[in-house]
Design a protein around this motif. Sequence first.
Motif, PDB file in Angstrom:
ATOM      1  N   LYS A 153       3.151   2.359  -2.280  1.00 56.07           N
ATOM      2  CA  LYS A 153       2.487   2.996  -3.422  1.00 56.07           C
ATOM      3  C   LYS A 153       1.146   3.607  -3.011  1.00 56.07           C
ATOM      4  O   LYS A 153       0.772   4.678  -3.501  1.00 56.07           O
ATOM      5  CB  LYS A 153       2.267   1.966  -4.539  1.00 56.07           C
ATOM      6  CG  LYS A 153       3.552   1.525  -5.204  1.00 56.07           C
ATOM      7  CD  LYS A 153       3.258   0.540  -6.341  1.00 56.07           C
ATOM      8  CE  LYS A 153       4.550   0.110  -7.040  1.00 56.07           C
ATOM      9  NZ  LYS A 153       4.302  -0.831  -8.148  1.00 56.07           N
ATOM     10  N   THR A 154       0.412   2.939  -2.104  1.00 50.84           N
ATOM     11  CA  THR A 154      -0.867   3.497  -1.678  1.00 50.84           C
ATOM     12  C   THR A 154      -0.675   4.771  -0.858  1.00 50.84           C
ATOM     13  O   THR A 154      -1.479   5.700  -0.927  1.00 50.84           O
ATOM     14  CB  THR A 154      -1.655   2.459  -0.867  1.00 50.84           C
ATOM     15  OG1 THR A 154      -0.873   2.035   0.268  1.00 50.84           O
ATOM     16  CG2 THR A 154      -2.003   1.245  -1.725  1.00 50.84           C
ATOM     17  N   ARG A 155       0.379   4.775  -0.040  1.00 49.12           N
ATOM     18  CA  ARG A 155       0.653   5.975   0.756  1.00 49.12           C
ATOM     19  C   ARG A 155       1.023   7.127  -0.165  1.00 49.12           C
ATOM     20  O   ARG A 155       0.626   8.284   0.072  1.00 49.12           O
ATOM     21  CB  ARG A 155       1.769   5.698   1.761  1.00 49.12           C
ATOM     22  CG  ARG A 155       1.367   4.669   2.839  1.00 49.12           C
ATOM     23  CD  ARG A 155       2.558   4.334   3.716  1.00 49.12           C
ATOM     24  NE  ARG A 155       2.971   5.476   4.525  1.00 49.12           N
ATOM     25  CZ  ARG A 155       2.448   5.808   5.700  1.00 49.12           C
ATOM     26  NH1 ARG A 155       1.474   5.066   6.213  1.00 49.12           N
ATOM     27  NH2 ARG A 155       2.872   6.864   6.361  1.00 49.12           N
ATOM     28  N   ILE A 156       1.784   6.804  -1.218  1.00 50.12           N
ATOM     29  CA  ILE A 156       2.149   7.854  -2.172  1.00 50.12           C
ATOM     30  C   ILE A 156       0.904   8.349  -2.893  1.00 50.12           C
ATOM     31  O   ILE A 156       0.748   9.551  -3.156  1.00 50.12           O
ATOM     32  CB  ILE A 156       3.197   7.326  -3.173  1.00 50.12           C
ATOM     33  CG1 ILE A 156       4.512   7.023  -2.433  1.00 50.12           C
ATOM     34  CG2 ILE A 156       3.432   8.325  -4.307  1.00 50.12           C
ATOM     35  CD1 ILE A 156       5.558   6.349  -3.308  1.00 50.12           C
ATOM     36  N   ALA A 157      -0.035   7.433  -3.222  1.00 51.65           N
ATOM     37  CA  ALA A 157      -1.265   7.822  -3.927  1.00 51.65           C
ATOM     38  C   ALA A 157      -2.153   8.671  -3.037  1.00 51.65           C
ATOM     39  O   ALA A 157      -3.040   9.376  -3.541  1.00 51.65           O
ATOM     40  CB  ALA A 157      -2.018   6.587  -4.401  1.00 51.65           C
ATOM     41  N   GLY A 158      -1.985   8.618  -1.719  1.00 51.33           N
ATOM     42  CA  GLY A 158      -2.714   9.489  -0.806  1.00 51.33           C
ATOM     43  C   GLY A 158      -4.213   9.275  -0.825  1.00 51.33           C
ATOM     44  O   GLY A 158      -4.964  10.253  -0.795  1.00 51.33           O
ATOM     45  N   GLY A 159      -4.663   8.053  -0.902  1.00 52.58           N
ATOM     46  CA  GLY A 159      -6.091   7.746  -0.940  1.00 52.58           C
ATOM     47  C   GLY A 159      -6.594   7.394  -2.330  1.00 52.58           C
ATOM     48  O   GLY A 159      -7.744   6.969  -2.498  1.00 52.58           O
ATOM     49  N   GLY A 160      -5.750   7.560  -3.347  1.00 50.57           N
ATOM     50  CA  GLY A 160      -6.117   7.138  -4.698  1.00 50.57           C
ATOM     51  C   GLY A 160      -5.754   5.675  -4.931  1.00 50.57           C
ATOM     52  O   GLY A 160      -5.083   5.039  -4.118  1.00 50.57           O
ATOM     53  N   PRO A 161      -6.184   5.093  -6.045  1.00 48.48           N
ATOM     54  CA  PRO A 161      -5.860   3.687  -6.314  1.00 48.48           C
ATOM     55  C   PRO A 161      -4.396   3.506  -6.705  1.00 48.48           C
ATOM     56  O   PRO A 161      -3.802   4.364  -7.349  1.00 48.48           O
ATOM     57  CB  PRO A 161      -6.792   3.338  -7.471  1.00 48.48           C
ATOM     58  CG  PRO A 161      -7.026   4.627  -8.159  1.00 48.48           C
ATOM     59  CD  PRO A 161      -7.015   5.691  -7.105  1.00 48.48           C
ATOM     60  N   ALA A 162      -3.852   2.371  -6.296  1.00 50.46           N
ATOM     61  CA  ALA A 162      -2.475   2.017  -6.643  1.00 50.46           C
ATOM     62  C   ALA A 162      -2.446   0.578  -7.103  1.00 50.46           C
ATOM     63  O   ALA A 162      -3.224  -0.268  -6.628  1.00 50.46           O
ATOM     64  CB  ALA A 162      -1.554   2.225  -5.441  1.00 50.46           C
ATOM     65  N   TRP A 163      -1.551   0.271  -8.047  1.00 46.20           N
ATOM     66  CA  TRP A 163      -1.458  -1.080  -8.614  1.00 46.20           C
ATOM     67  C   TRP A 163      -0.033  -1.583  -8.470  1.00 46.20           C
ATOM     68  O   TRP A 163       0.920  -0.817  -8.583  1.00 46.20           O
ATOM     69  CB  TRP A 163      -1.859  -1.087 -10.088  1.00 46.20           C
ATOM     70  CG  TRP A 163      -3.320  -0.823 -10.280  1.00 46.20           C
ATOM     71  CD1 TRP A 163      -3.916   0.379 -10.388  1.00 46.20           C
ATOM     72  CD2 TRP A 163      -4.335  -1.807 -10.363  1.00 46.20           C
ATOM     73  NE1 TRP A 163      -5.265   0.259 -10.546  1.00 46.20           N
ATOM     74  CE2 TRP A 163      -5.561  -1.105 -10.538  1.00 46.20           C
ATOM     75  CE3 TRP A 163      -4.375  -3.194 -10.314  1.00 46.20           C
ATOM     76  CZ2 TRP A 163      -6.775  -1.741 -10.649  1.00 46.20           C
ATOM     77  CZ3 TRP A 163      -5.583  -3.829 -10.432  1.00 46.20           C
ATOM     78  CH2 TRP A 163      -6.781  -3.127 -10.601  1.00 46.20           C
ATOM     79  N   ASP A 164       0.089  -2.888  -8.252  1.00 48.70           N
ATOM     80  CA  ASP A 164       1.413  -3.474  -8.084  1.00 48.70           C
ATOM     81  C   ASP A 164       1.415  -4.879  -8.673  1.00 48.70           C
ATOM     82  O   ASP A 164       0.496  -5.661  -8.437  1.00 48.70           O
ATOM     83  CB  ASP A 164       1.788  -3.540  -6.603  1.00 48.70           C
ATOM     84  CG  ASP A 164       3.212  -4.028  -6.404  1.00 48.70           C
ATOM     85  OD1 ASP A 164       3.400  -4.924  -5.574  1.00 48.70           O
ATOM     86  OD2 ASP A 164       4.126  -3.517  -7.089  1.00 48.70           O
ATOM     87  N   THR A 165       2.425  -5.164  -9.460  1.00 52.82           N
ATOM     88  CA  THR A 165       2.597  -6.502 -10.040  1.00 52.82           C
ATOM     89  C   THR A 165       3.443  -7.349  -9.122  1.00 52.82           C
ATOM     90  O   THR A 165       4.443  -6.869  -8.553  1.00 52.82           O
ATOM     91  CB  THR A 165       3.266  -6.412 -11.415  1.00 52.82           C
ATOM     92  OG1 THR A 165       2.507  -5.531 -12.237  1.00 52.82           O
ATOM     93  CG2 THR A 165       3.350  -7.773 -12.076  1.00 52.82           C
ATOM     94  N   HIS A 166       3.077  -8.625  -8.973  1.00 51.20           N
ATOM     95  CA  HIS A 166       3.831  -9.538  -8.124  1.00 51.20           C
ATOM     96  C   HIS A 166       5.015 -10.079  -8.935  1.00 51.20           C
ATOM     97  O   HIS A 166       4.849 -10.943  -9.802  1.00 51.20           O
ATOM     98  CB  HIS A 166       2.949 -10.691  -7.646  1.00 51.20           C
ATOM     99  CG  HIS A 166       1.921 -10.264  -6.642  1.00 51.20           C
ATOM    100  ND1 HIS A 166       1.695 -10.932  -5.472  1.00 51.20           N
ATOM    101  CD2 HIS A 166       1.072  -9.198  -6.622  1.00 51.20           C
ATOM    102  CE1 HIS A 166       0.730 -10.327  -4.776  1.00 51.20           C
ATOM    103  NE2 HIS A 166       0.347  -9.266  -5.480  1.00 51.20           N
ATOM    104  N   TYR A 167       6.169  -9.577  -8.646  1.00 56.26           N
ATOM    105  CA  TYR A 167       7.364  -9.982  -9.375  1.00 56.26           C
ATOM    106  C   TYR A 167       8.004 -11.151  -8.653  1.00 56.26           C
ATOM    107  O   TYR A 167       8.807 -10.988  -7.743  1.00 56.26           O
ATOM    108  CB  TYR A 167       8.359  -8.829  -9.472  1.00 56.26           C
ATOM    109  CG  TYR A 167       7.776  -7.562 -10.047  1.00 56.26           C
ATOM    110  CD1 TYR A 167       7.087  -7.608 -11.247  1.00 56.26           C
ATOM    111  CD2 TYR A 167       7.902  -6.340  -9.389  1.00 56.26           C
ATOM    112  CE1 TYR A 167       6.542  -6.451 -11.789  1.00 56.26           C
ATOM    113  CE2 TYR A 167       7.359  -5.194  -9.924  1.00 56.26           C
ATOM    114  CZ  TYR A 167       6.670  -5.252 -11.113  1.00 56.26           C
ATOM    115  OH  TYR A 167       6.128  -4.115 -11.645  1.00 56.26           O
ATOM    116  N   SER A 168       7.633 -12.335  -9.022  1.00 54.05           N
ATOM    117  CA  SER A 168       8.196 -13.529  -8.367  1.00 54.05           C
ATOM    118  C   SER A 168       7.983 -14.721  -9.292  1.00 54.05           C
ATOM    119  O   SER A 168       7.024 -14.791 -10.045  1.00 54.05           O
ATOM    120  CB  SER A 168       7.536 -13.787  -7.018  1.00 54.05           C
ATOM    121  OG  SER A 168       6.151 -13.987  -7.177  1.00 54.05           O
TER     122      SER A 168
END
Length: 600
Positions: A153-168
């Motif tokens: 997700k961070t690579r897709i954001a290209g230097g912008g912020p990215a968020w990810d929920t821990h699904y576990s």
Amino acid sequence: MSLINQFHSMGLRTKLMLLLLIITILPLGLLGMFSYRKASTEIQIKAYEIILENLSQVNHSLTDFVQDIEQLSMYIYSNEEIQGILSNSSSRSVAEKYEDEQTVNGILKSFLGFKSWDIELYVIGVNGERYFTGDFLPPAYRDYQPNWGLFRKTRIAGGGPAWDTHYSLKKIEDYGAVLSSGRLLKSIKTGETLGYFIVDIKESALADKYQKAHQYPGGEVYLLDANGYVISSSPSKQQVGTRLNKSYMDEVLRGTKGYFSAVDEGSDKMIIYDSSDSSGFKMVSAVPIGVLTKESHSIRNLTIFIVISCILISYCVAYLLSDYMTRPLRKLRLLMNEVEKGRMDVTFPSKYNDEVGHLGRSFNTMLRQINRLIHEGYEKQIQVQEAEIKAIQAQFTPHFLYNALDSINWMARIHGMDAISKVALSLGNLLRFSIRRGNPVIPIREDMKQIRNYLTIVQLRYRDKINIELDIDEKILDFYTPKLLLQPLVENAVGHGLEMKDGEGKLLIWAGVIDQSVQFVVEDDGVGMTGDKLAKLWEHEEESAQSAKTRIGLHNLKKRLELHFGTAYRLDVESEAGKGTKVTIRIPCIVDPKEVERVV
């Protein structure tokens, strides 16, 4: 017997209590029923709006928190020191690596010290360097996969912020990081990828944001991402990391803000939710409707409380009325108790015109009669005691003896008999002094003058047989003393002590100030008294006072001291057979004759 007859047969206090209760209960009961129905609906709507407003405020707080995290990652992205360290070769020396580690860790820990956030920070360099604030580096960050999860997700954001929920699924009470934010770190100069900056946010950091929101007993609060996964929840944490499986989820995901009722796990609940426009997070609160209606139950309970309170107040009013009617009688009873204790100055406030008022006025009249009788008896006692003092003083001699002695004095002078003239003159002065009326207390100076007159007679009579010594402190001469205080002591010393002694004797009269009191001492070295005779002295003197003898004894002296000073005096007699007798008198220092109470 009918109810009306029973009512008529009741006491006045009971009738008043029943009427007050009926007048109070009926209107309050009707008002309570109407208020309960009206307030129940209004309170529920108000509660929904309050909860929704709280959720909106929590969402604003979470939005601010997200923005702070994003600003933090942006600062790391633009930090020149971190840019330089991540650009360094992995083959540099250990010392350089250690210095770089200290620099990066100092920057990261400065943020944790500035904000009280429960988060962990990671700087992951493509050159193999790993910097972090926690106790250990998770395996997923040590050997990361660029095309997996947050890194993708961070690579897709290209230097912008990215968020990810821990699904576990999490173990009970062990939730770790539930949400992560990442940013791809690039070289500002070349645009080359240098690494990643990861922020792991623990569940407690998010829960702290909505713990202050108003929560109802039995209610549940969920923080969901845009897909419906639970990031944080309260009070149960077991669903953190899973998709919330509730019947009302479809409506929550479709909407942005509002509330509706739903059946969840067999109970009616009100679902209130609010969405964040920037982060997409949703705050959901599920509150049992029965809990919300308890707010209206409080109105019902308040109504019941008011009714019961009014009943109690009515009872108290009836009680106070009866208390008001019996208060004068209780007051009269208390006054009688005070009279029994000896207080005779009490008065019943006769402000009533009923039977109690008449009884109180009769009590006042009786008390005045008693006080009058006591006063009369007291005055009679004073008169008797004064008469007794005068009688004691009058025992010394009748008035006609003074006239006879005065004639003897002039006859002795005419015939040139100076000794007889001197004795007659001294004795005449004594008699005139003793029969003089006026204040029973005189200056010590005058009393000592009469003692000297008496001693003049004694010296002429006994000549060299008695040696007299006077030691009088001049400081006491202006103090006051009862008239003829020392006269009986000097007479007893001469007549009962020195006269019966074989050979010469000595008489000492001393007066001075001791312990702020005036003390007189009359001492002789005459025949004295045995121990048995001294022990029976007061009994003997009392018997002498009751007889018709003319001698003024110690009993009369003691009685005079008691009449004048009460217990504020001392009279001590010391005697030993063959050695003499010593009598000591101590009285207060009296500057003004008014200080002496004639009868104590």
